[in-house]
Design an enzyme around this catalytic site. Structure first.
Site, PDB file in Angstrom:
ATOM      1  N   TYR A 159       0.573  -1.018   0.446  1.00 34.20           N
ATOM      2  CA  TYR A 159      -0.026  -0.164   0.015  1.00 34.20           C
ATOM      3  C   TYR A 159       0.588   1.174  -0.300  1.00 34.20           C
ATOM      4  O   TYR A 159       0.505   2.375   0.625  1.00 34.20           O
ATOM      5  CB  TYR A 159      -1.065   0.279   1.540  1.00 34.20           C
ATOM      6  CG  TYR A 159      -1.556  -1.144   1.552  1.00 34.20           C
ATOM      7  CD1 TYR A 159      -2.730  -1.335   0.756  1.00 34.20           C
ATOM      8  CD2 TYR A 159      -1.671  -1.790   3.098  1.00 34.20           C
ATOM      9  CE1 TYR A 159      -3.579  -2.904   0.702  1.00 34.20           C
ATOM     10  CE2 TYR A 159      -2.629  -3.504   2.683  1.00 34.20           C
ATOM     11  CZ  TYR A 159      -3.091  -3.462   1.668  1.00 34.20           C
ATOM     12  OH  TYR A 159      -3.960  -4.526   2.246  1.00 34.20           O
ATOM     13  N   TYR A 170     -14.069  -4.582   3.251  1.00 25.82           N
ATOM     14  CA  TYR A 170     -13.145  -4.817   2.800  1.00 25.82           C
ATOM     15  C   TYR A 170     -12.711  -6.471   2.532  1.00 25.82           C
ATOM     16  O   TYR A 170     -12.941  -6.854   3.950  1.00 25.82           O
ATOM     17  CB  TYR A 170     -11.524  -4.209   3.565  1.00 25.82           C
ATOM     18  CG  TYR A 170     -10.540  -4.980   3.456  1.00 25.82           C
ATOM     19  CD1 TYR A 170      -9.296  -4.203   2.152  1.00 25.82           C
ATOM     20  CD2 TYR A 170      -9.870  -5.606   4.097  1.00 25.82           C
ATOM     21  CE1 TYR A 170      -8.496  -4.659   1.424  1.00 25.82           C
ATOM     22  CE2 TYR A 170      -8.704  -5.856   3.391  1.00 25.82           C
ATOM     23  CZ  TYR A 170      -8.313  -5.600   2.294  1.00 25.82           C
ATOM     24  OH  TYR A 170      -7.006  -6.275   1.645  1.00 25.82           O
ATOM     25  N   ASP A 207     -17.874 -13.020   6.853  1.00 26.77           N
ATOM     26  CA  ASP A 207     -16.077 -12.490   6.797  1.00 26.77           C
ATOM     27  C   ASP A 207     -16.188 -12.417   8.423  1.00 26.77           C
ATOM     28  O   ASP A 207     -15.322 -10.806   8.549  1.00 26.77           O
ATOM     29  CB  ASP A 207     -15.749 -11.928   5.565  1.00 26.77           C
ATOM     30  CG  ASP A 207     -13.995 -11.495   6.015  1.00 26.77           C
ATOM     31  OD1 ASP A 207     -13.566 -11.848   6.094  1.00 26.77           O
ATOM     32  OD2 ASP A 207     -13.366 -10.512   5.040  1.00 26.77           O
ATOM     33  N   LYS A 254      -6.779 -13.650  10.011  1.00 31.64           N
ATOM     34  CA  LYS A 254      -5.861 -12.769  11.091  1.00 31.64           C
ATOM     35  C   LYS A 254      -5.262 -13.213  12.733  1.00 31.64           C
ATOM     36  O   LYS A 254      -4.132 -13.474  13.315  1.00 31.64           O
ATOM     37  CB  LYS A 254      -6.293 -11.317  11.090  1.00 31.64           C
ATOM     38  CG  LYS A 254      -7.105 -10.342   9.960  1.00 31.64           C
ATOM     39  CD  LYS A 254      -6.406  -9.520  10.312  1.00 31.64           C
ATOM     40  CE  LYS A 254      -6.707  -8.712   8.735  1.00 31.64           C
ATOM     41  NZ  LYS A 254      -7.215  -8.288   8.239  1.00 31.64           N
TER      42      LYS A 254
HETATM   43  C1  LIG Z   1      -6.829  -8.458   6.196  1.00 33.09           C
HETATM   44  C2  LIG Z   1      -8.506  -8.812   6.431  1.00 33.09           C
HETATM   45  C3  LIG Z   1      -8.682 -10.004   4.326  1.00 33.09           C
HETATM   46  C4  LIG Z   1      -7.513  -9.984   3.973  1.00 33.09           C
HETATM   47  O1  LIG Z   1      -6.929 -10.681   4.453  1.00 33.09           O
HETATM   48  P1  LIG Z   1      -5.245 -11.137   3.639  1.00 33.09           P
HETATM   49  O2  LIG Z   1      -4.757 -11.940   4.393  1.00 33.09           O
HETATM   50  O3  LIG Z   1      -4.649  -9.879   4.414  1.00 33.09           O
HETATM   51  O4  LIG Z   1      -5.499 -11.470   2.208  1.00 33.09           O
HETATM   52  C5  LIG Z   1     -10.121 -10.350   4.357  1.00 33.09           C
HETATM   53  N1  LIG Z   1     -10.872  -9.837   5.109  1.00 33.09           N
HETATM   54  C6  LIG Z   1     -10.915  -8.399   6.028  1.00 33.09           C
HETATM   55  C7  LIG Z   1     -12.667  -8.275   6.974  1.00 33.09           C
HETATM   56  C8  LIG Z   1      -9.682  -8.379   6.894  1.00 33.09           C
HETATM   57  O5  LIG Z   1      -9.519  -7.255   7.134  1.00 33.09           O
END
Ligand SMILES: *Cc1c(COP(=O)(O)O)cnc(C)c1O
Length: 423
Positions: free
Chosen positions: A19, A147, A241, A270
Protein backbone atom coordinates in the site's frame (compact mmCIF):
# COMPACT_ATOMS: atom_id res chain seq x y z
CA UNK A 1 18.24 10.24 3.61
CA UNK A 2 20.75 7.66 4.86
CA UNK A 3 19.08 4.57 6.14
CA UNK A 4 20.39 2.57 9.03
CA UNK A 5 21.17 -0.21 9.92
CA UNK A 6 23.01 -1.59 6.88
CA UNK A 7 20.46 -4.33 6.21
CA UNK A 8 17.81 -1.64 5.75
CA UNK A 9 20.00 0.56 3.57
CA UNK A 10 21.05 -2.32 1.35
CA UNK A 11 17.80 -4.28 1.31
CA UNK A 12 15.20 -1.53 1.03
CA UNK A 13 16.07 -0.73 -2.61
CA UNK A 14 14.89 -4.28 -3.36
CA UNK A 15 11.63 -4.11 -1.43
CA UNK A 16 8.21 -3.29 -2.83
CA UNK A 17 6.24 -2.27 0.25
CA UNK A 18 2.48 -2.76 0.81
CA UNK A 19 0.00 0.00 0.00
CA UNK A 20 2.83 2.42 -0.74
CA UNK A 21 3.74 4.89 -3.46
CA UNK A 22 7.40 3.90 -3.31
CA UNK A 23 8.66 7.19 -4.69
CA UNK A 24 7.26 9.24 -1.84
CA UNK A 25 6.80 6.60 0.86
CA UNK A 26 8.49 7.12 4.19
CA UNK A 27 10.95 4.19 4.59
CA UNK A 28 9.86 1.56 7.11
CA UNK A 29 11.11 1.56 10.69
CA UNK A 30 13.73 -1.10 11.37
CA UNK A 31 12.45 -3.41 14.13
CA UNK A 32 14.88 -5.80 15.80
CA UNK A 33 12.76 -7.35 18.53
CA UNK A 34 9.16 -7.75 19.61
CA UNK A 35 7.85 -8.63 23.05
CA UNK A 36 4.39 -8.30 24.57
CA UNK A 37 3.05 -4.97 23.32
CA UNK A 38 6.45 -3.53 22.46
CA UNK A 39 8.46 -3.16 19.29
CA UNK A 40 12.16 -2.43 19.72
CA UNK A 41 13.77 -0.36 16.99
CA UNK A 42 17.34 -0.72 15.74
CA UNK A 43 18.32 2.55 17.43
CA UNK A 44 17.17 1.19 20.79
CA UNK A 45 13.84 3.02 20.98
CA UNK A 46 10.83 1.04 22.19
CA UNK A 47 7.37 1.70 20.75
CA UNK A 48 4.11 0.69 22.37
CA UNK A 49 2.19 -1.18 19.70
CA UNK A 50 -1.39 -0.08 19.06
CA UNK A 51 -1.95 -2.18 15.94
CA UNK A 52 -0.89 -5.71 17.04
CA UNK A 53 0.58 -6.60 13.65
CA UNK A 54 -2.48 -5.77 11.58
CA UNK A 55 -4.85 -7.04 14.32
CA UNK A 56 -3.29 -10.49 14.56
CA UNK A 57 -1.13 -10.57 17.70
CA UNK A 58 -3.96 -10.93 20.19
CA UNK A 59 -1.78 -12.52 22.90
CA UNK A 60 0.99 -9.96 22.45
CA UNK A 61 4.25 -10.77 20.71
CA UNK A 62 6.41 -13.80 21.51
CA UNK A 63 4.00 -15.63 23.76
CA UNK A 64 6.08 -18.54 25.10
CA UNK A 65 3.26 -21.07 24.79
CA UNK A 66 2.96 -20.49 21.04
CA UNK A 67 6.72 -20.33 20.61
CA UNK A 68 7.14 -23.72 22.30
CA UNK A 69 4.38 -25.34 20.26
CA UNK A 70 5.87 -24.09 17.00
CA UNK A 71 9.40 -25.10 17.88
CA UNK A 72 8.24 -28.59 18.89
CA UNK A 73 6.38 -28.90 15.59
CA UNK A 74 9.42 -27.63 13.70
CA UNK A 75 11.46 -30.50 15.06
CA UNK A 76 8.96 -33.23 14.25
CA UNK A 77 7.34 -32.09 10.98
CA UNK A 78 7.24 -28.51 9.72
CA UNK A 79 5.14 -29.15 6.65
CA UNK A 80 3.73 -31.94 4.53
CA UNK A 81 1.38 -31.70 1.58
CA UNK A 82 -2.29 -31.87 2.52
CA UNK A 83 -3.46 -33.70 -0.58
CA UNK A 84 -3.84 -37.34 0.38
CA UNK A 85 -1.95 -36.86 3.66
CA UNK A 86 -3.11 -35.69 7.05
CA UNK A 87 -1.43 -34.60 10.25
CA UNK A 88 -2.53 -34.19 13.82
CA UNK A 89 -2.20 -30.38 14.21
CA UNK A 90 -4.48 -29.64 11.24
CA UNK A 91 -7.12 -32.21 12.15
CA UNK A 92 -7.12 -31.31 15.82
CA UNK A 93 -7.40 -27.65 14.90
CA UNK A 94 -10.34 -28.35 12.58
CA UNK A 95 -12.15 -30.20 15.35
CA UNK A 96 -11.42 -27.46 17.88
CA UNK A 97 -12.47 -24.66 15.53
CA UNK A 98 -15.76 -26.43 14.86
CA UNK A 99 -16.32 -26.93 18.59
CA UNK A 100 -15.72 -23.22 19.13
CA UNK A 101 -17.95 -22.21 16.23
CA UNK A 102 -20.76 -24.39 17.50
CA UNK A 103 -23.18 -26.67 15.67
CA UNK A 104 -23.80 -25.97 12.00
CA UNK A 105 -20.32 -24.88 10.99
CA UNK A 106 -18.46 -28.10 10.66
CA UNK A 107 -16.20 -28.37 7.60
CA UNK A 108 -12.88 -26.55 7.56
CA UNK A 109 -11.00 -25.71 4.37
CA UNK A 110 -7.50 -24.35 5.06
CA UNK A 111 -5.69 -21.68 3.10
CA UNK A 112 -2.79 -19.34 3.91
CA UNK A 113 -4.27 -15.86 3.72
CA UNK A 114 -7.49 -14.06 4.40
CA UNK A 115 -8.02 -13.05 0.80
CA UNK A 116 -7.78 -16.64 -0.35
CA UNK A 117 -10.15 -17.76 2.42
CA UNK A 118 -12.71 -15.31 1.02
CA UNK A 119 -12.02 -16.52 -2.53
CA UNK A 120 -12.75 -20.05 -1.34
CA UNK A 121 -15.94 -18.93 0.42
CA UNK A 122 -17.16 -17.28 -2.80
CA UNK A 123 -16.19 -20.32 -4.84
CA UNK A 124 -18.11 -22.57 -2.44
CA UNK A 125 -21.17 -20.33 -2.64
CA UNK A 126 -21.17 -20.18 -6.44
CA UNK A 127 -20.57 -23.90 -6.89
CA UNK A 128 -23.20 -24.68 -4.27
CA UNK A 129 -25.80 -23.41 -6.74
CA UNK A 130 -24.14 -25.00 -9.78
CA UNK A 131 -24.09 -28.38 -8.03
CA UNK A 132 -27.76 -27.97 -7.17
CA UNK A 133 -28.53 -27.33 -10.82
CA UNK A 134 -29.49 -23.66 -10.42
CA UNK A 135 -27.70 -21.70 -13.10
CA UNK A 136 -26.82 -18.03 -13.09
CA UNK A 137 -26.42 -17.54 -9.36
CA UNK A 138 -22.85 -16.28 -9.43
CA UNK A 139 -22.93 -12.82 -7.88
CA UNK A 140 -22.35 -11.75 -4.30
CA UNK A 141 -24.40 -9.15 -2.52
CA UNK A 142 -21.72 -7.20 -0.64
CA UNK A 143 -21.64 -3.80 0.97
CA UNK A 144 -20.17 -0.37 0.50
CA UNK A 145 -17.46 0.25 3.08
CA UNK A 146 -16.49 -3.43 2.94
CA UNK A 147 -13.02 -4.89 2.62
CA UNK A 148 -12.44 -8.57 1.82
CA UNK A 149 -8.92 -8.73 0.41
CA UNK A 150 -6.55 -7.76 -2.37
CA UNK A 151 -6.84 -10.59 -4.92
CA UNK A 152 -8.84 -10.17 -8.13
CA UNK A 153 -11.76 -12.15 -6.75
CA UNK A 154 -11.91 -10.25 -3.48
CA UNK A 155 -11.18 -6.79 -4.90
CA UNK A 156 -14.47 -7.20 -6.73
CA UNK A 157 -16.41 -7.37 -3.45
CA UNK A 158 -14.65 -4.46 -1.75
CA UNK A 159 -16.11 -0.95 -1.71
CA UNK A 160 -15.99 0.02 -5.41
CA UNK A 161 -15.68 3.78 -4.87
CA UNK A 162 -13.76 4.47 -1.68
CA UNK A 163 -11.82 1.21 -1.56
CA UNK A 164 -8.18 0.81 -2.51
CA UNK A 165 -8.82 -0.93 -5.81
CA UNK A 166 -10.66 1.62 -7.93
CA UNK A 167 -7.86 1.53 -10.52
CA UNK A 168 -8.96 -2.01 -11.45
CA UNK A 169 -12.58 -1.09 -11.88
CA UNK A 170 -13.79 -2.48 -15.19
CA UNK A 171 -11.54 -5.51 -14.95
CA UNK A 172 -13.28 -7.02 -11.97
CA UNK A 173 -16.13 -9.49 -11.84
CA UNK A 174 -19.36 -7.64 -11.29
CA UNK A 175 -21.15 -8.09 -8.03
CA UNK A 176 -23.99 -6.24 -6.37
CA UNK A 177 -22.46 -3.76 -3.92
CA UNK A 178 -25.12 -1.87 -2.00
CA UNK A 179 -25.38 0.30 1.11
CA UNK A 180 -25.34 -1.70 4.31
CA UNK A 181 -28.90 -1.27 5.58
CA UNK A 182 -29.23 0.28 9.02
CA UNK A 183 -32.92 1.03 9.59
CA UNK A 184 -36.44 -0.01 8.54
CA UNK A 185 -36.38 2.14 5.43
CA UNK A 186 -33.09 0.81 4.12
CA UNK A 187 -34.01 -2.78 4.97
CA UNK A 188 -37.27 -2.37 3.08
CA UNK A 189 -35.28 -1.07 0.11
CA UNK A 190 -32.96 -4.07 0.27
CA UNK A 191 -35.95 -6.40 0.52
CA UNK A 192 -37.35 -4.90 -2.69
CA UNK A 193 -33.95 -5.17 -4.34
CA UNK A 194 -33.60 -8.84 -3.41
CA UNK A 195 -37.11 -9.63 -4.60
CA UNK A 196 -36.00 -8.44 -8.04
CA UNK A 197 -32.41 -9.65 -8.13
CA UNK A 198 -32.08 -12.75 -5.97
CA UNK A 199 -32.06 -15.10 -8.96
CA UNK A 200 -28.56 -14.01 -9.98
CA UNK A 201 -27.19 -13.92 -6.44
CA UNK A 202 -25.32 -16.73 -4.72
CA UNK A 203 -24.75 -15.22 -1.28
CA UNK A 204 -24.72 -12.20 0.98
CA UNK A 205 -21.17 -11.41 2.12
CA UNK A 206 -20.54 -9.15 5.10
CA UNK A 207 -18.00 -8.38 7.81
CA UNK A 208 -20.13 -8.80 10.94
CA UNK A 209 -20.38 -5.90 13.45
CA UNK A 210 -17.52 -3.88 11.97
CA UNK A 211 -16.23 -3.18 8.49
CA UNK A 212 -12.51 -3.03 9.18
CA UNK A 213 -10.08 -1.91 6.51
CA UNK A 214 -12.91 -0.11 4.70
CA UNK A 215 -13.11 2.48 7.48
CA UNK A 216 -13.77 0.85 10.87
CA UNK A 217 -17.54 1.31 10.47
CA UNK A 218 -19.64 -0.33 13.19
CA UNK A 219 -23.17 -1.69 12.83
CA UNK A 220 -25.37 -3.45 15.36
CA UNK A 221 -26.23 -7.09 15.88
CA UNK A 222 -29.78 -6.49 14.73
CA UNK A 223 -28.46 -5.69 11.25
CA UNK A 224 -26.97 -9.19 11.13
CA UNK A 225 -30.19 -10.81 12.31
CA UNK A 226 -32.10 -9.01 9.60
CA UNK A 227 -29.56 -10.01 6.96
CA UNK A 228 -29.98 -13.62 8.08
CA UNK A 229 -33.76 -13.27 7.66
CA UNK A 230 -33.37 -11.73 4.22
CA UNK A 231 -30.94 -14.45 3.14
CA UNK A 232 -33.39 -17.13 4.28
CA UNK A 233 -36.39 -15.46 2.71
CA UNK A 234 -34.68 -15.17 -0.67
CA UNK A 235 -32.82 -18.46 -0.51
CA UNK A 236 -29.32 -16.95 -0.40
CA UNK A 237 -26.31 -18.21 1.49
CA UNK A 238 -24.92 -15.91 4.18
CA UNK A 239 -21.14 -15.53 4.43
CA UNK A 240 -19.56 -13.80 7.41
CA UNK A 241 -16.03 -12.58 6.82
CA UNK A 242 -14.70 -12.76 10.40
CA UNK A 243 -11.07 -12.40 9.38
CA UNK A 244 -10.84 -9.21 11.44
CA UNK A 245 -13.54 -9.87 14.04
CA UNK A 246 -12.80 -13.53 14.83
CA UNK A 247 -11.03 -14.61 18.03
CA UNK A 248 -12.31 -12.13 20.54
CA UNK A 249 -11.67 -8.79 18.89
CA UNK A 250 -15.28 -7.57 19.22
CA UNK A 251 -15.80 -8.95 22.73
CA UNK A 252 -17.05 -12.45 21.91
CA UNK A 253 -15.02 -15.26 20.39
CA UNK A 254 -16.80 -14.63 17.08
CA UNK A 255 -18.83 -11.56 16.22
CA UNK A 256 -21.83 -13.61 15.04
CA UNK A 257 -22.39 -14.81 18.61
CA UNK A 258 -23.60 -11.32 19.53
CA UNK A 259 -26.41 -11.60 16.99
CA UNK A 260 -27.50 -15.10 18.03
CA UNK A 261 -27.53 -16.28 14.44
CA UNK A 262 -25.11 -18.27 12.28
CA UNK A 263 -23.72 -17.80 8.83
CA UNK A 264 -23.61 -20.62 6.27
CA UNK A 265 -19.91 -19.97 5.67
CA UNK A 266 -17.38 -18.14 7.82
CA UNK A 267 -13.85 -16.99 6.97
CA UNK A 268 -11.13 -16.76 9.61
CA UNK A 269 -7.52 -15.68 9.52
CA UNK A 270 -5.83 -12.67 11.15
CA UNK A 271 -5.69 -13.73 14.84
CA UNK A 272 -6.02 -17.46 14.08
CA UNK A 273 -2.37 -18.19 14.91
CA UNK A 274 -2.06 -15.42 17.48
CA UNK A 275 -0.17 -13.33 14.94
CA UNK A 276 2.69 -15.75 14.38
CA UNK A 277 2.27 -17.63 11.10
CA UNK A 278 0.06 -17.22 8.05
CA UNK A 279 -3.05 -19.39 8.11
CA UNK A 280 -6.67 -19.00 7.14
CA UNK A 281 -9.78 -21.14 7.25
CA UNK A 282 -13.09 -21.17 5.43
CA UNK A 283 -15.63 -23.09 7.49
CA UNK A 284 -18.83 -24.29 5.85
CA UNK A 285 -22.11 -25.57 7.16
CA UNK A 286 -23.54 -29.00 6.47
CA UNK A 287 -25.97 -27.47 4.04
CA UNK A 288 -23.15 -26.08 1.91
CA UNK A 289 -20.97 -29.16 2.22
CA UNK A 290 -23.82 -31.49 1.30
CA UNK A 291 -24.18 -29.81 -2.10
CA UNK A 292 -20.67 -31.05 -2.94
CA UNK A 293 -21.26 -34.60 -1.62
CA UNK A 294 -21.78 -36.59 -4.78
CA UNK A 295 -20.60 -39.46 -6.99
CA UNK A 296 -19.81 -36.89 -9.66
CA UNK A 297 -16.16 -35.72 -9.57
CA UNK A 298 -17.13 -32.45 -11.24
CA UNK A 299 -19.09 -31.55 -8.12
CA UNK A 300 -15.95 -31.50 -5.96
CA UNK A 301 -14.42 -28.27 -4.68
CA UNK A 302 -11.36 -27.82 -6.86
CA UNK A 303 -9.00 -25.83 -4.71
CA UNK A 304 -5.81 -26.69 -2.83
CA UNK A 305 -3.04 -24.23 -2.01
CA UNK A 306 0.47 -25.72 -1.84
CA UNK A 307 0.91 -24.77 1.80
CA UNK A 308 -2.62 -25.70 2.80
CA UNK A 309 -2.86 -26.83 6.42
CA UNK A 310 0.78 -25.97 7.13
CA UNK A 311 1.70 -27.90 10.27
CA UNK A 312 3.69 -25.09 11.91
CA UNK A 313 0.80 -22.68 11.45
CA UNK A 314 -1.74 -25.22 12.71
CA UNK A 315 0.42 -25.90 15.77
CA UNK A 316 0.51 -22.16 16.43
CA UNK A 317 -3.27 -21.92 16.03
CA UNK A 318 -3.84 -24.81 18.44
CA UNK A 319 -1.56 -23.11 20.96
CA UNK A 320 -3.44 -19.85 20.44
CA UNK A 321 -6.74 -21.62 21.18
CA UNK A 322 -5.13 -23.08 24.34
CA UNK A 323 -4.50 -19.51 25.47
CA UNK A 324 -8.15 -18.58 24.91
CA UNK A 325 -8.97 -21.54 27.18
CA UNK A 326 -6.39 -20.88 29.88
CA UNK A 327 -6.11 -17.09 30.02
CA UNK A 328 -8.93 -14.56 30.46
CA UNK A 329 -8.86 -13.10 26.95
CA UNK A 330 -12.50 -12.04 26.66
CA UNK A 331 -12.36 -10.37 30.08
CA UNK A 332 -9.26 -8.53 28.92
CA UNK A 333 -11.13 -7.37 25.82
CA UNK A 334 -13.97 -6.09 28.02
CA UNK A 335 -11.46 -4.22 30.20
CA UNK A 336 -9.83 -2.67 27.14
CA UNK A 337 -13.24 -1.66 25.75
CA UNK A 338 -14.17 0.07 29.01
CA UNK A 339 -10.82 1.85 29.18
CA UNK A 340 -11.05 3.02 25.56
CA UNK A 341 -14.57 4.39 26.07
CA UNK A 342 -13.08 6.72 28.67
CA UNK A 343 -9.57 7.19 27.32
CA UNK A 344 -10.42 8.21 23.75
CA UNK A 345 -13.27 10.48 24.79
CA UNK A 346 -11.08 13.63 25.01
CA UNK A 347 -10.62 13.40 21.21
CA UNK A 348 -14.33 13.94 20.66
CA UNK A 349 -14.19 17.63 21.42
CA UNK A 350 -11.65 18.42 18.70
CA UNK A 351 -12.87 20.43 15.72
CA UNK A 352 -11.50 17.95 13.22
CA UNK A 353 -12.83 14.82 14.94
CA UNK A 354 -16.09 13.51 13.50
CA UNK A 355 -16.67 10.49 15.73
CA UNK A 356 -15.14 8.38 18.48
CA UNK A 357 -16.33 4.78 18.72
CA UNK A 358 -15.36 1.58 20.51
CA UNK A 359 -16.26 -2.05 19.85
CA UNK A 360 -14.45 -4.65 21.96
CA UNK A 361 -10.72 -4.07 21.72
CA UNK A 362 -11.14 -1.70 18.77
CA UNK A 363 -11.00 2.03 19.41
CA UNK A 364 -11.62 4.39 16.51
CA UNK A 365 -11.18 8.14 16.16
CA UNK A 366 -12.68 9.25 12.85
CA UNK A 367 -11.55 12.62 11.52
CA UNK A 368 -13.17 14.70 8.84
CA UNK A 369 -10.02 14.01 6.83
CA UNK A 370 -6.31 13.46 7.33
CA UNK A 371 -4.31 15.71 5.03
CA UNK A 372 -0.79 14.73 6.04
CA UNK A 373 -0.95 11.06 7.03
CA UNK A 374 2.84 10.59 6.98
CA UNK A 375 3.28 13.61 9.27
CA UNK A 376 0.69 12.23 11.67
CA UNK A 377 2.31 8.78 11.66
CA UNK A 378 5.70 10.36 12.35
CA UNK A 379 4.42 12.44 15.27
CA UNK A 380 2.87 9.30 16.79
CA UNK A 381 6.15 7.41 16.44
CA UNK A 382 8.13 10.32 17.86
CA UNK A 383 5.80 10.22 20.85
CA UNK A 384 6.58 6.52 21.38
CA UNK A 385 3.63 4.65 19.88
CA UNK A 386 3.09 2.50 16.78
CA UNK A 387 -0.28 3.52 15.41
CA UNK A 388 -1.01 3.47 11.69
CA UNK A 389 -3.85 5.76 10.61
CA UNK A 390 -5.48 5.03 7.24
CA UNK A 391 -8.14 6.88 5.27
CA UNK A 392 -9.63 9.29 7.76
CA UNK A 393 -9.33 7.09 10.84
CA UNK A 394 -6.88 6.67 13.67
CA UNK A 395 -7.56 3.37 15.39
CA UNK A 396 -6.23 1.22 18.19
CA UNK A 397 -6.38 -2.59 18.08
CA UNK A 398 -3.92 -3.52 20.81
CA UNK A 399 -3.01 -7.00 21.99
CA UNK A 400 -5.58 -8.23 24.51
CA UNK A 401 -2.70 -8.64 26.97
CA UNK A 402 -1.57 -5.02 26.85
CA UNK A 403 -1.02 -3.72 30.37
CA UNK A 404 -3.11 -0.89 31.72
CA UNK A 405 -0.26 1.65 31.76
CA UNK A 406 0.70 0.98 28.17
CA UNK A 407 -2.92 1.25 27.05
CA UNK A 408 -3.30 4.55 28.92
CA UNK A 409 -0.11 5.83 27.31
CA UNK A 410 -1.36 4.80 23.86
CA UNK A 411 -4.71 6.54 24.25
CA UNK A 412 -3.24 9.64 25.86
CA UNK A 413 -0.66 9.91 23.09
CA UNK A 414 -3.29 9.61 20.37
CA UNK A 415 -5.38 12.33 22.01
CA UNK A 416 -2.38 14.61 22.61
CA UNK A 417 -1.00 14.23 19.08
CA UNK A 418 -4.43 14.74 17.51
CA UNK A 419 -5.15 17.82 19.59
CA UNK A 420 -1.77 19.47 18.95
CA UNK A 421 -2.59 20.29 15.33
CA UNK A 422 -5.04 19.51 12.54
CA UNK A 423 -3.51 16.41 10.95
C1 LIG B 1 -7.38 -8.53 6.37
C2 LIG B 1 -8.71 -8.93 5.86
C3 LIG B 1 -8.85 -9.73 4.71
C4 LIG B 1 -7.68 -10.15 3.86
O1 LIG B 1 -6.77 -10.92 4.55
P1 LIG B 1 -5.28 -11.10 3.97
O2 LIG B 1 -4.65 -12.10 4.87
O3 LIG B 1 -4.64 -9.74 4.09
O4 LIG B 1 -5.38 -11.55 2.57
C5 LIG B 1 -10.12 -10.10 4.33
N1 LIG B 1 -11.20 -9.73 5.04
C6 LIG B 1 -11.11 -8.98 6.15
C7 LIG B 1 -12.34 -8.63 6.90
C8 LIG B 1 -9.85 -8.54 6.59
O5 LIG B 1 -9.77 -7.78 7.69
Amino acid sequence: MTLSPDWLAQGYPHIWAPYAQMKTAVPPLPVVRSAGSRLELADGRSLIDGVAAWWTACHGYNHPHIAQAVSRQLETMPHIMFGGLAHEPALTLARRLCERLGPGLDRVFYTESGSVAVEVAMKMAVQYWINRGERGRSRMLAFKGGYHGDTFGTMAVCDPDDGMHTVFRGLLTEHDIVDLPCDDVSFAALETYLAQHHAHLAAILVEPLIQGAGGMLIHDADTLRRLRLLADRHGLLLIFDEIFTGFGRTGTMFAFEQAGIRPDIITLSKALTGGTLPLAATVASHKVFDAFWSDDPSQALMHGPTFMGNALACAAANASLDLFDSEPRLEQVATIAAAMRVGLEPCRGLDWVRDVRVLGAIGVVELDRIVDRDGLRRRLVDAGVWVRPFGNVVYLTPAFTIDADDLTFLMRTVCTVLSAQRP
